[in-house]
Design an enzyme around this catalytic site. Sequence first.
Site, PDB file in Angstrom:
ATOM      1  N   ASP A  63      22.642 -11.624  88.169  1.00  0.00           N
ATOM      2  CA  ASP A  63      22.545 -10.747  87.013  1.00  0.00           C
ATOM      3  C   ASP A  63      22.093 -11.628  85.861  1.00  0.00           C
ATOM      4  O   ASP A  63      22.868 -12.457  85.354  1.00  0.00           O
ATOM      5  CB  ASP A  63      23.897 -10.102  86.722  1.00  0.00           C
ATOM      6  CG  ASP A  63      23.885  -9.248  85.466  1.00  0.00           C
ATOM      7  OD1 ASP A  63      22.847  -9.204  84.774  1.00  0.00           O
ATOM      8  OD2 ASP A  63      24.922  -8.627  85.159  1.00  0.00           O
ATOM      9  N   TYR A 154      15.299   2.082  75.162  1.00  0.00           N
ATOM     10  CA  TYR A 154      14.338   1.466  76.083  1.00  0.00           C
ATOM     11  C   TYR A 154      13.028   1.162  75.368  1.00  0.00           C
ATOM     12  O   TYR A 154      12.475   0.058  75.494  1.00  0.00           O
ATOM     13  CB  TYR A 154      14.104   2.399  77.271  1.00  0.00           C
ATOM     14  CG  TYR A 154      13.055   1.910  78.246  1.00  0.00           C
ATOM     15  CD1 TYR A 154      13.358   0.938  79.192  1.00  0.00           C
ATOM     16  CD2 TYR A 154      11.753   2.427  78.223  1.00  0.00           C
ATOM     17  CE1 TYR A 154      12.400   0.490  80.088  1.00  0.00           C
ATOM     18  CE2 TYR A 154      10.791   1.983  79.115  1.00  0.00           C
ATOM     19  CZ  TYR A 154      11.118   1.011  80.042  1.00  0.00           C
ATOM     20  OH  TYR A 154      10.160   0.571  80.929  1.00  0.00           O
ATOM     21  N   SER A 157      13.266  -1.849  73.046  1.00  0.00           N
ATOM     22  CA  SER A 157      13.327  -3.125  73.768  1.00  0.00           C
ATOM     23  C   SER A 157      11.947  -3.539  74.268  1.00  0.00           C
ATOM     24  O   SER A 157      11.581  -4.723  74.208  1.00  0.00           O
ATOM     25  CB  SER A 157      14.311  -3.037  74.933  1.00  0.00           C
ATOM     26  OG  SER A 157      13.844  -2.169  75.956  1.00  0.00           O
ATOM     27  N   LYS A 158      11.168  -2.573  74.746  1.00  0.00           N
ATOM     28  CA  LYS A 158       9.838  -2.895  75.257  1.00  0.00           C
ATOM     29  C   LYS A 158       8.849  -3.182  74.133  1.00  0.00           C
ATOM     30  O   LYS A 158       7.951  -4.007  74.281  1.00  0.00           O
ATOM     31  CB  LYS A 158       9.342  -1.753  76.145  1.00  0.00           C
ATOM     32  CG  LYS A 158      10.064  -1.669  77.495  1.00  0.00           C
ATOM     33  CD  LYS A 158       9.860  -2.939  78.308  1.00  0.00           C
ATOM     34  CE  LYS A 158      10.421  -2.816  79.713  1.00  0.00           C
ATOM     35  NZ  LYS A 158      10.112  -4.017  80.542  1.00  0.00           N
TER      36      LYS A 158
END
Length: 250
Positions: A63, A154, A157-158
Amino acid sequence: MDFKNKVVIVTGASSGIGAASAVLFAKHGAKLTLIGRNEQRLEAVAKKCQDANGIPPLCLRLDLTAAGSCAAVITKTIATYDRIDVLVNCAAKMLIGSLFDDNIDTFDEMIDINLRVPYKLTHLALPYLIKTKGNIVNLHATKYTKVVHGFLPYSISKAGLERFTRFSAVELATEGVRVNAVQPGLTRTNILANLAMGEDEMQYTYEHLSNKMKILDPEEVAKMVVFVASEVCPNLNGSDIGLNGASWMI
């Protein structure tokens, strides 16, 4: 494209684009470090890589958000191969989240795996990439004009990964290290399946996000990843290479 005697680290290598990229790098002769969380799938990908070039990959079931994991990737890769030529930051996760949530745990988790991990791995691999004049390939999402509810964390973050690619390319250019990104359109991977959607719901989501245009296969994206990491275009740097069938334009 020749990666013989070159060492390539691929995160998110147990499925999807990461798995397809790992196999294609192997077919071009690369020695590989593969990182994933699913041991069974990671071993299956490793077998395909070894069948392709006869070289058993270094497999690390980790992880990457756990303390010490990123450092372990670099340390074990150097101990095994004594060099790093390419870092492919492909590990990613998608969770549904909103500003209306009771907490920002989803946001923190998205930033952690989708942005912080690539930053940290790049930082730790940098001394070795400078030695080999290597390069980094980041995977991030196409900039769709359509806004879909629930994808705010999401998307942030991208978007951060896109900025990271451009600014780090400028920082590292004087050291001879290239940094580029590949922006695939919606690709048939486990990322939506991991949202625990039913088959009908998942197909609807695929069609909705892709504006009913073609959904990519991971193998097609892998070809672009390997091309960008190669020396075919040695001055390709700081670029975001879109591979999306123009679906972002709708």
